[in-house]
Design an enzyme around this catalytic site. Structure first.
Site, PDB file in Angstrom:
ATOM      1  CG  HIS A 115      16.534 -18.579   3.293  1.00  0.00           C
ATOM      2  ND1 HIS A 115      17.048 -18.837   2.045  1.00  0.00           N
ATOM      3  CD2 HIS A 115      16.972 -19.595   4.096  1.00  0.00           C
ATOM      4  CE1 HIS A 115      17.759 -19.953   2.076  1.00  0.00           C
ATOM      5  NE2 HIS A 115      17.745 -20.440   3.307  1.00  0.00           N
ATOM      6  CG  HIS A 117      18.363 -21.194   8.051  1.00  0.00           C
ATOM      7  ND1 HIS A 117      19.644 -21.633   8.238  1.00  0.00           N
ATOM      8  CD2 HIS A 117      18.128 -21.251   6.705  1.00  0.00           C
ATOM      9  CE1 HIS A 117      20.173 -21.963   7.064  1.00  0.00           C
ATOM     10  NE2 HIS A 117      19.285 -21.731   6.116  1.00  0.00           N
ATOM     11  CD  GLU A 121      21.614 -23.726   3.427  1.00  0.00           C
ATOM     12  OE1 GLU A 121      20.659 -23.129   3.975  1.00  0.00           O
ATOM     13  OE2 GLU A 121      21.884 -23.591   2.216  1.00  0.00           O
ATOM     14  CG  HIS A 160      21.877 -18.601   2.741  1.00  0.00           C
ATOM     15  ND1 HIS A 160      21.773 -18.505   4.110  1.00  0.00           N
ATOM     16  CD2 HIS A 160      21.160 -19.705   2.406  1.00  0.00           C
ATOM     17  CE1 HIS A 160      21.053 -19.503   4.574  1.00  0.00           C
ATOM     18  NE2 HIS A 160      20.660 -20.252   3.556  1.00  0.00           N
TER      19      HIS A 160
HETATM   20 MN    MN Z   1      19.198 -21.848   3.897  1.00  0.00          MN
END
Ligand code: MN
Ligand code: MN
Length: 402
Positions: A115, A117, A121, A160
């Site tokens: 995924h 985003h 992160e 990732h």
């Molecule tokens: Mn993530």
């Protein structure tokens, strides 16, 4: 009875589920102050024991400071075959505007699906081991096995995955550089495939439509799979170069800053080059020690308590102060420039994380400020003993002993 001993009695009676008011009055001889601290109505003894500073705050607390604690223990847990996830975001914890946190467990072989985003992160491994993978915008690849105390950082938009390794998978903390971000609202490889017509997939991957007959119809998010092969085998599958700045960092491998009352380890873009938007400090405070009075000039602080118990007081502008208690799994939050200090209230080492949406760690020490200011000027304000002024530390103490 002093403020501190009274709160201990209240905490002890709360833990035992007794009527704290009766016990306090009996031990106290029924002085006015203590009569005023009685609590004959409904109460939750478990919560009261965990939050002694709520019902019996230090008398120096003053005014209206917004709540700066939220326990992961009260967050909803999304359980799937292969692990679980729970999050603390601005929605539940309104003060936390700069960072959202996720606590995740993956079984051995359990996968947090491929995924990406919008926010970056940052993560720290709390228990067990995982295999993490990523590919950057130039097709350079990355895979690493991370263990307890290791960090990783995936920049905004970089795809990732995370997979739990034998024998028992892992549990970790994720921090995203946007307090409003929801972990349950990411770009999943399964969903993009499911929401793309088969003829487009066929064209894109130069394959017949029938090749896509088995793709999942819904998202996977977390799912059980077999544990991966050795890391070297995974790395050998790509002929592209590795990413130039590794997305993982062995935080515990660096020597800590030794202080009189504990240790501090800092990981930011100066030593963990990939971590461009999150700066972190792992702080250890010995029993009854103190993370000194300080503030941060560059960013809000998002905290995660790993072990031990603590009490934090936040000093806000306009003479306001509020104290809250912290236990493992709790999140704390301090707005940029608000003064604060953290006391270890237990008999074990207190271990917690300070995270900042910034490329570097910065703090201002009250003691260091005073020590490096002309002493007559400080003295004109505070009327301190001359000896105290002369011995103020010109270096930052960071953590002090009991
Ligand atoms: Mn993530
Ligand atoms: Mn701080």
């Amino acid at each position: 009875m002093s403020w501190l001993s009274r709160r201990r009695v209240i905490a002890a009676t709360a833990a035992g589920g007794l009527a704290a008011g009766t016990r306090v009055a009996a031990q106290d001889g029924g002085g006015n102050a203590d009569r005023s601290h009685s609590n004959p109505g409904p109460r939750d003894p478990g919560l009261a024991a965990l939050n002694p500073s709520a019902f019996t705050p230090p008398p120096t607390d003053h005014g209206d400071v917004p709540a700066f604690k939220y326990p992961f223990s009260v967050a909803h847990t999304r359980v799937q075959d292969g692990g679980w996830a729970r999050q603390v975001t601005e929605k539940d914890f309104p003060i936390a505007k700069s960072i959202a946190g996720v606590n995740m467990r993956l079984t051995s072989g359990g996968i947090r699906e491929l995924h990406w985003h919008l926010p970056a992160e940052w993560s720290i491994m709390l228990a067990g081991k995982a295999r993490i993978t990523a590919v950057d915008q130039q097709g350079r690849h990355f895979a690493a096995d991370v263990g307890v105390g290791d960090l990783w950082f995936f920049p905004s938009g970089i795809p990732h995955s995370i997979q739990g390794l034998p024998p028992d998978g892992c549990e970790f903390l994720l921090a995203f550089d946007d307090g409003a971000f929801s972990e349950f609202d990411t770009f999943l490889i399964s969903e993009w495939m499911a929401h793309t017509p088969k003829e487009v997939l066929a064209k894109n991957f130069a394959a017949p439509e029938s090749a896509f007959a088995q793709i999942p119809k819904q998202q996977l998010y977390i799912f059980q799979a077999d544990p991966p092969p050795p890391l070297a085998d995974d790395l050998a599958q790509s002929h592209q170069p590795l990413v130039p700045e590794p997305f993982n960092f062995a935080m515990m491998a660096q020597p800590p800053i030794q202080t009189k009352g504990g240790t501090v380890r800092i990981a930011d873009s100066r030593n963990f080059k990939a971590s461009k938007t999150i700066a972190a400090a792992l702080v250890e405070v010995e029993p009854h020690g103190l993370r000194e009075l300080h503030w941060h000039p560059n960013a809000d602080e998002w905290q995660y308590y790993i072990s031990g118990t603590a009490r934090m007081t936040v000093f806000s502008s306009g003479g306001r102060a509020r104290t809250q208690d912290f236990a493992p799994g709790d999140v704390g939050y301090i707005k940029r420039a608000d003064g604060h200090y953290i006391e270890n209230t237990g008999t074990d080492t207190l271990r917690f994380l300070e995270l900042f949406r910034s490329d570097r760690y910065e703090d201002v020490s009250l003691a260091q400020w005073m020590a490096n200011t002309p002493k007559e000027l400080v003295q004109a304000h505070l009327h301190l003993a001359e000896d105290l002024i002369d011995h103020l530390p010109q270096d930052k103490p960071l953590v002090l002993p009991s």
